[in-house]
Design a protein around this motif. Structure first.
Motif, PDB file in Angstrom:
ATOM      1  N   GLY A  26      -9.821  -4.298  -1.651  1.00  0.00           N
ATOM      2  CA  GLY A  26      -9.072  -5.597  -0.344  1.00  0.00           C
ATOM      3  C   GLY A  26      -7.375  -4.661  -0.229  1.00  0.00           C
ATOM      4  N   LYS A  27      -7.540  -3.293  -1.293  1.00  0.00           N
ATOM      5  CA  LYS A  27      -5.804  -3.809  -1.704  1.00  0.00           C
ATOM      6  C   LYS A  27      -5.133  -2.716  -0.684  1.00  0.00           C
ATOM      7  CE  LYS A  27      -5.520  -6.188  -6.465  1.00  0.00           C
ATOM      8  NZ  LYS A  27      -5.330  -5.530  -7.530  1.00  0.00           N
ATOM      9  N   ASP A  28      -5.920  -2.001  -0.190  1.00  0.00           N
ATOM     10  CA  ASP A  28      -5.518  -0.866   0.431  1.00  0.00           C
ATOM     11  C   ASP A  28      -5.107  -0.978   2.077  1.00  0.00           C
ATOM     12  OD1 ASP A  28      -8.118  -1.671   1.743  1.00  0.00           O
ATOM     13  OD2 ASP A  28      -8.758  -0.189   3.058  1.00  0.00           O
ATOM     14  N   ARG A  29      -4.724  -2.413   1.950  1.00  0.00           N
ATOM     15  CA  ARG A  29      -4.293  -2.722   3.098  1.00  0.00           C
ATOM     16  C   ARG A  29      -2.999  -3.356   2.818  1.00  0.00           C
ATOM     17  NH1 ARG A  29      -9.826  -5.295   6.450  1.00  0.00           N
ATOM     18  NH2 ARG A  29     -11.052  -2.778   5.677  1.00  0.00           N
ATOM     19  N   SER A  30      -2.379  -3.861   1.914  1.00  0.00           N
ATOM     20  CA  SER A  30      -1.756  -4.538   1.274  1.00  0.00           C
ATOM     21  C   SER A  30       0.031  -3.753   1.088  1.00  0.00           C
ATOM     22  CB  SER A  30      -2.331  -5.041  -0.450  1.00  0.00           C
ATOM     23  OG  SER A  30      -3.183  -5.315  -0.334  1.00  0.00           O
ATOM     24  N   GLN A  31       0.939  -3.961   2.102  1.00  0.00           N
ATOM     25  CA  GLN A  31       1.729  -3.690   2.313  1.00  0.00           C
ATOM     26  C   GLN A  31       2.957  -4.376   1.403  1.00  0.00           C
ATOM     27  OE1 GLN A  31       2.648  -0.667   2.437  1.00  0.00           O
ATOM     28  NE2 GLN A  31       0.819   0.419   3.542  1.00  0.00           N
ATOM     29  N   PRO A  32       4.040  -4.218   0.890  1.00  0.00           N
ATOM     30  CA  PRO A  32       5.053  -2.584   0.305  1.00  0.00           C
ATOM     31  C   PRO A  32       3.400  -2.256  -0.888  1.00  0.00           C
ATOM     32  CG  PRO A  32       6.443  -4.665  -0.252  1.00  0.00           C
ATOM     33  CD  PRO A  32       4.724  -5.534  -0.059  1.00  0.00           C
ATOM     34  N   ARG A  33       2.896  -3.139  -1.863  1.00  0.00           N
ATOM     35  CA  ARG A  33       2.933  -2.013  -2.709  1.00  0.00           C
ATOM     36  C   ARG A  33       1.645  -1.479  -2.576  1.00  0.00           C
ATOM     37  NH1 ARG A  33       4.909  -5.178  -7.174  1.00  0.00           N
ATOM     38  NH2 ARG A  33       5.385  -7.278  -6.443  1.00  0.00           N
ATOM     39  N   LEU A  34       0.778  -0.220  -1.440  1.00  0.00           N
ATOM     40  CA  LEU A  34      -0.205   0.386  -1.510  1.00  0.00           C
ATOM     41  C   LEU A  34       0.655   1.866  -1.721  1.00  0.00           C
ATOM     42  CD1 LEU A  34      -2.838   1.142  -1.175  1.00  0.00           C
ATOM     43  CD2 LEU A  34      -2.839   0.681   1.292  1.00  0.00           C
ATOM     44  N   PHE A  35       0.151   2.648  -2.043  1.00  0.00           N
ATOM     45  CA  PHE A  35       0.833   3.647  -1.409  1.00  0.00           C
ATOM     46  C   PHE A  35       0.122   4.939  -2.201  1.00  0.00           C
ATOM     47  CE2 PHE A  35       4.647   1.827  -3.623  1.00  0.00           C
ATOM     48  CZ  PHE A  35       5.443   1.111  -3.151  1.00  0.00           C
ATOM     49  N   SER A  36       0.384   5.916  -0.695  1.00  0.00           N
ATOM     50  CA  SER A  36      -0.565   7.121  -0.459  1.00  0.00           C
ATOM     51  C   SER A  36      -0.086   8.154  -0.199  1.00  0.00           C
ATOM     52  CB  SER A  36      -1.620   6.454   1.105  1.00  0.00           C
ATOM     53  OG  SER A  36      -0.379   6.326   2.107  1.00  0.00           O
ATOM     54  N   GLN A  37      -0.677   9.910  -0.338  1.00  0.00           N
ATOM     55  CA  GLN A  37       0.680  10.492   0.117  1.00  0.00           C
ATOM     56  C   GLN A  37       1.500  10.918  -0.873  1.00  0.00           C
ATOM     57  OE1 GLN A  37       1.595  11.275   4.369  1.00  0.00           O
ATOM     58  NE2 GLN A  37       1.509   9.335   4.775  1.00  0.00           N
ATOM     59  N   ILE A  38       1.011  10.676  -1.799  1.00  0.00           N
ATOM     60  CA  ILE A  38       2.215  10.731  -3.294  1.00  0.00           C
ATOM     61  C   ILE A  38       2.632  12.249  -3.494  1.00  0.00           C
ATOM     62  CG2 ILE A  38       1.878  10.279  -5.849  1.00  0.00           C
ATOM     63  CD1 ILE A  38       0.106   8.217  -5.500  1.00  0.00           C
ATOM     64  N   LYS A  39       1.311  12.960  -3.232  1.00  0.00           N
ATOM     65  CA  LYS A  39       1.768  14.393  -3.527  1.00  0.00           C
ATOM     66  C   LYS A  39       2.599  15.169  -2.303  1.00  0.00           C
ATOM     67  CE  LYS A  39      -0.695  18.442  -3.029  1.00  0.00           C
ATOM     68  NZ  LYS A  39      -2.417  19.087  -3.225  1.00  0.00           N
ATOM     69  N   ARG A  40       2.259  14.512  -1.044  1.00  0.00           N
ATOM     70  CA  ARG A  40       3.035  14.700  -0.265  1.00  0.00           C
ATOM     71  C   ARG A  40       4.230  14.433  -0.958  1.00  0.00           C
ATOM     72  NH1 ARG A  40       1.366  13.597   6.242  1.00  0.00           N
ATOM     73  NH2 ARG A  40       1.723  15.865   6.292  1.00  0.00           N
ATOM     74  N   ARG A  41       4.880  13.339  -0.833  1.00  0.00           N
ATOM     75  CA  ARG A  41       6.469  13.550  -0.981  1.00  0.00           C
ATOM     76  C   ARG A  41       6.906  14.550  -2.488  1.00  0.00           C
ATOM     77  NH1 ARG A  41       7.630   8.514   2.209  1.00  0.00           N
ATOM     78  NH2 ARG A  41       5.337   7.914   3.486  1.00  0.00           N
TER      79      ARG A  41
END
Length: 543
Positions: A67-82
């Motif tokens: 359930g950590k996929d909704r945990s801001q600000p410690r969740l990060f996605s789009q890493i490659k895009r950034r």
């Protein structure tokens, strides 16, 4: 030779290895990392930072399961895009700046730990990179991977690290295509749209490609693949998810007050599910529980609504621009649109029916393939471990920066244009002079030239928000290969002048060439003293 390939995607990552018994590539599945079946070949490209100071992180499906996929600000996605987009927004956690490079390194390190835990120590690791990426992304990938994948055992050597652009890898992954076939690869994933026109090897027996290309033969060209032209844009499935969220909030009576981060994360998760479902059915629904009002709402979208939204956001316009751009470049090399008979679709966005229809209508004389949308890149990259050679060229243009005394501003002189084949046969020669009296040195600052034609889409970040705009006219910008903390360009080499240089005469003759390893080599000769200050000095690795 044991080889591992890693297709690090914006939404999902695929890890594959060569199965010696079957002589075929196979996708690796790791407990707690991979998605559940039937998408169990995919590792979600998510990272949850539990403690940045001690580098304790979790990645993949485990983040979702806990359930950590909704945990801001410690969740990060789009890493490659950034990594590819030169993002300036850098949050700070536990006293550590969480840069895209730091996140990407942590993600790869967790994969490396998983490999070692299963006693897998590959002799070669092949990483794939988007065709439309800045030089710093490729340098990061090469630099960090050597340290991350070191076996840390005295009896085992460090693996060989190789990098291949994703579209070319995808073409190799669809090995069922006829020998010498001219194929167009459209890689439309979570964060990027990459296109590559590739000519496959000449070997007559396609079923034997994987077993033959590792053999040392005199007529090596029979087993070579040739990349003809490429282009890429930063847009993908994650944009669609965000557009659906925005569309829902704009049409909803209760827009979650615009401040509930958890609500937005849940909405994005539900919209992704709706988007995926609409690839199979005409209407899809999900139940949304609003944390603010403690109420439930059924969200329903039809395929027609989705397509209308995509059209409104310029989605098809970007796809049209990308294909037109590639076709124009191919035409300049003597290849007509009708010559392209095989179109290979990879990436999650190619599952959208309207995308498939768009491509099929564009290439009515060709055949569209889509049976390996997720694994073609990782499986194709493994072909390199079997001996495939690529006749490739530079995707980016490069220039040297200089100070124009008359205009009192920085300008740049092009050195190599995109399409330049390497290694170069003859060096590019420039004569340089000091820009001020008694100048003790001449700095050589190399950069990448980025150009977009009229109507092309430009994607940027405003803080942590993605912004997409359409250019009204062509742009050409100079991006230094290296920058300091303030963003100022840093030189790749410095020629010391003794005696000091004066601005009234040519002082330095500089020769630029590219090696077979894509290294930019610089030779600098002092015209006053006839001394050679630099000799084939490697200053950067080009792409």
């Amino acid at each position: 030779m044991s080889a591992i390939s890693i297709d690090f995607g914006s939404s999902n990552t695929v890890i594959a290895r060569w199965n010696i018994a079957t002589d075929q590539p196979e996708t690796m599945i790791f407990e707690e990392l991979n998605r559940p079946a039937p998408l169990n070949g995919l590792v979600p490209s998510l990272i949850y930072v539990q403690n940045a100071q001690t580098e304790i992180v979790e990645i993949g499906q485990r983040v979702i399961d806990q359930g950590k996929d909704r945990s801001q600000p410690r969740l990060f996605s789009q890493i490659k895009r950034r990594l590819a987009a030169n993002v300036n927004y850098v949050p700070k956690l536990d006293g550590v700046k969480v840069t895209p490079e730091w996140l990407g390194s942590q993600f790869l390190r967790e994969i490396s730990k998983k490999l070692r835990s299963q006693q897998i120590f590959p002799s070669e690791i092949i990483l794939t990179a988007p065709v439309q990426s800045y030089e710093k992304y490729l340098r990061w990938l090469e630099e960090c991977s050597s340290a991350i994948f070191a076996p840390n055992l005295p009896t085992l050597p460090s693996p060989r690290i190789r990098i291949l652009d994703e579209p070319t890898a995808a073409a190799l992954g669809y090995e069922a295509i006829a020998p010498s076939a001219l194929v167009l690869v459209i890689d439309f994933g979570g964060g990027t749209l990459d296109l590559s026109l590739v000519r496959l090897p000449k070997g007559e027996n396609v079923a034997k490609w994987g077993e033959q290309i590792g053999v040392n033969r005199s007529e090596w060209t029979e087993y070579q693949a040739e990349a003809i032209t490429k282009t890429g844009y930063t847009i993908g499935g994650e944009d669609i998810d965000q557009w659906l969220v925005q569309d829902y909030l704009e049409g909803s009576e209760d827009n979650t007050n615009g401040s509930e981060t958890n609500n937005l994360n849940i909405l994005k998760f539900l919209m992704e599910r709706i988007k995926i479902s609409l690839s199979e059915v005409e209407t899809a629904s999900e139940i949304f529980f609003d944390l603010t009002t403690q109420s439930t709402t059924e969200i329903t979208y039809t395929r027609q609504q989705l397509e209308k939204l995509l059209d409104h956001k310029g989605f098809y316009r970007v796809l049209q621009s990308a294909i037109d751009e590639l076709i124009n470049r191919a035409f300049n090399k003597g290849i007509l649109k009708g010559d392209i008979k095989h179109i290979l679709l990879v990436g999650g966005c190619t599952l959208i029916p309207s995308v498939v229809s768009f491509v099929e209508n564009y290439f009515k004389m060709g055949k569209v393939y889509s049976h390996k949308p997720f694994e073609a890149i990782a499986h194709g990259a493994l072909m390199l471990s079997q001996g495939v050679n690529l006749q490739d060229y530079l995707f980016h243009s490069y220039a040297i920066r200089y100070w124009d005394r008359a205009a009192e501003q920085w300008k740049y002189q092009p050195l190599f244009r995109r399409g330049q084949v390497y290694p170069t046969r003859r060096p590019v020669e420039l004569l340089l002079r000091a820009t001020q009296p008694n100048q003790p040195e001449i700095a050589l600052t190399i950069g990448e030239i980025e150009s977009r034609p009229t109507g092309a889409a430009e994607v940027s970040f405003d803080g942590d928000r993605l912004v997409m705009q359409f250019d009204q006219k062509a742009k050409e910008t100079f991006q230094p290969l290296q920058s300091d903390a303030n963003g100022a360009g840093m030189p790749q080499a410095i020629a010391i002048l003794d005696p000091a240089g004066q601005p009234d005469c040519d002082r330095l003759k500089v020769l630029f060439s590219i090696s077979e390893k894509r290294e930019l080599l610089v030779t600098a000769i002092d015209l006053l003293t006839q001394r050679q200050l630099l000799t084939n000095h490697p200053v950067a690795k080009l792409q």
